[in-house]
Design a protein around this motif. Structure first.
Motif, short mmCIF file in Angstrom:
data_model
loop_
_atom_site.label_atom_id
_atom_site.label_comp_id
_atom_site.label_asym_id
_atom_site.label_seq_id
_atom_site.Cartn_x
_atom_site.Cartn_y
_atom_site.Cartn_z
N MET A 136 -13.55 66.76 46.66
CA MET A 136 -12.85 68.03 46.79
C MET A 136 -12.77 68.43 48.26
N SER A 137 -11.63 69.01 48.64
CA SER A 137 -11.46 69.61 49.96
C SER A 137 -11.06 71.06 49.74
N LYS A 138 -10.73 71.72 50.80
CA LYS A 138 -10.37 73.13 50.68
C LYS A 138 -9.14 73.34 49.80
N ARG A 139 -8.15 72.42 49.91
CA ARG A 139 -6.89 72.64 49.19
C ARG A 139 -6.64 71.75 47.99
N VAL A 140 -7.24 70.55 47.96
CA VAL A 140 -7.01 69.64 46.83
C VAL A 140 -8.30 68.97 46.39
N PHE A 141 -8.29 68.51 45.14
CA PHE A 141 -9.40 67.69 44.66
C PHE A 141 -8.84 66.53 43.86
N LEU A 142 -9.67 65.49 43.73
CA LEU A 142 -9.33 64.32 42.94
C LEU A 142 -10.18 64.33 41.68
N ARG A 143 -9.54 64.00 40.57
CA ARG A 143 -10.24 63.82 39.31
C ARG A 143 -9.63 62.61 38.62
N PRO A 144 -10.32 62.04 37.64
CA PRO A 144 -9.73 60.91 36.92
C PRO A 144 -8.45 61.33 36.19
N LEU A 145 -7.49 60.42 36.10
CA LEU A 145 -6.34 60.68 35.24
C LEU A 145 -6.86 60.85 33.82
N ASP A 146 -6.12 61.62 33.02
CA ASP A 146 -6.54 61.97 31.67
C ASP A 146 -5.33 61.93 30.75
N LEU A 147 -5.54 61.71 29.48
CA LEU A 147 -4.42 61.69 28.53
C LEU A 147 -3.66 63.01 28.49
N THR A 148 -4.30 64.10 28.90
CA THR A 148 -3.61 65.40 28.94
C THR A 148 -2.57 65.45 30.06
N ASP A 149 -2.55 64.47 30.93
CA ASP A 149 -1.58 64.40 32.03
C ASP A 149 -0.26 63.75 31.59
N LEU A 150 -0.14 63.37 30.33
CA LEU A 150 0.98 62.58 29.83
C LEU A 150 2.35 63.19 30.15
N GLN A 151 2.58 64.45 29.86
CA GLN A 151 3.90 65.05 30.05
C GLN A 151 4.33 65.03 31.51
N ARG A 152 3.42 65.38 32.42
CA ARG A 152 3.74 65.37 33.85
C ARG A 152 4.07 63.95 34.32
N ILE A 153 3.24 63.00 33.92
CA ILE A 153 3.44 61.62 34.36
C ILE A 153 4.75 61.07 33.79
N TYR A 154 5.09 61.44 32.59
CA TYR A 154 6.36 61.05 32.00
C TYR A 154 7.52 61.56 32.87
N GLN A 155 7.44 62.81 33.27
CA GLN A 155 8.50 63.39 34.13
C GLN A 155 8.57 62.66 35.47
#
Length: 188
Positions: A10-29
């Protein structure tokens, strides 16, 4: 599950997390965004939801050869892009790096640079890697600038390597070793 419980870096403005199945709609787009793919080395072709679901299911599984991250805004936890380490070689201690900001309104704001430095720190100090490399279209001025700002060096050019919009384009090979990261970030 709260996304902050899965934070990798994590930094002040962004963080990294593992990809997750809940990310499906965004990744599809994002996978169906021709404008986004015009900035990436890979070819664009529209993909169906079932193919993206299978792709994401494969990406969220444990693998010794790849780690896939969601780039999220610290303030809101909004998933704005993806970053990955692939072709991880624990003998030669290197990996292929890839990244993009999927949401157009978040591009050009330095989020990818912050995420890139986080994944470099993770690769060098958690995974014990020594070198990261990345392929970038030579005419993607934003990506070139962002990589140089982060301390990556141009290591070579693959001439007319990528075919985009009816033209062959050069692809630059960028690389960063742990020593480059230390020098660029004045860390021990």
């Amino acid at each position: 599950m709260n996304n902050l419980t899965k934070v990798i870096m994590m930094s002040k403005r962004v963080f990294l997390r593992p990809l997750d199945l809940t990310d499906l709609q965004r990744i599809y787009q994002w996978h169906n965004d021709a404008q986004l793919y015009s900035t990436l080395t890979g070819p664009y072709h529209p993909v169906g939801m079932q193919a993206i679901e299978q792709w994401l299911t494969d990406r969220v599984q444990y693998s010794e050869k790849e780690i896939n991250f969601a780039i999220c805004l610290t303030e809101s936890s909004e998933h704005i892009g993806n970053m990955y380490l692939r072709e991880i070689d624990y003998v030669s201690r290197n990996a292929l790096l890839g990244a993009f900001i999927g949401n157009q309104e978040h591009r050009g704001k330095g989020y990818a640079s912050e995420a890139l430095l986080q994944v470099a720190e993770y690769a060098f100090y958690v995974l014990g890697l020594n070198r990261l490399y990345m392929y970038v279209l030579a005419d993607n001025a934003g990506a070139v600038k962002h990589l140089q700002k982060c301390g990556f060096l141009v290591e070579g050019t693959m001439r007319e390597h990528s075919f985009k919009n009816g033209k062959f384009k050069d692809v630059l090979i960028f690389g960063m070793c742990e020593s480059d990261y230390k020098e660029h970030n004045n860390t021990i």
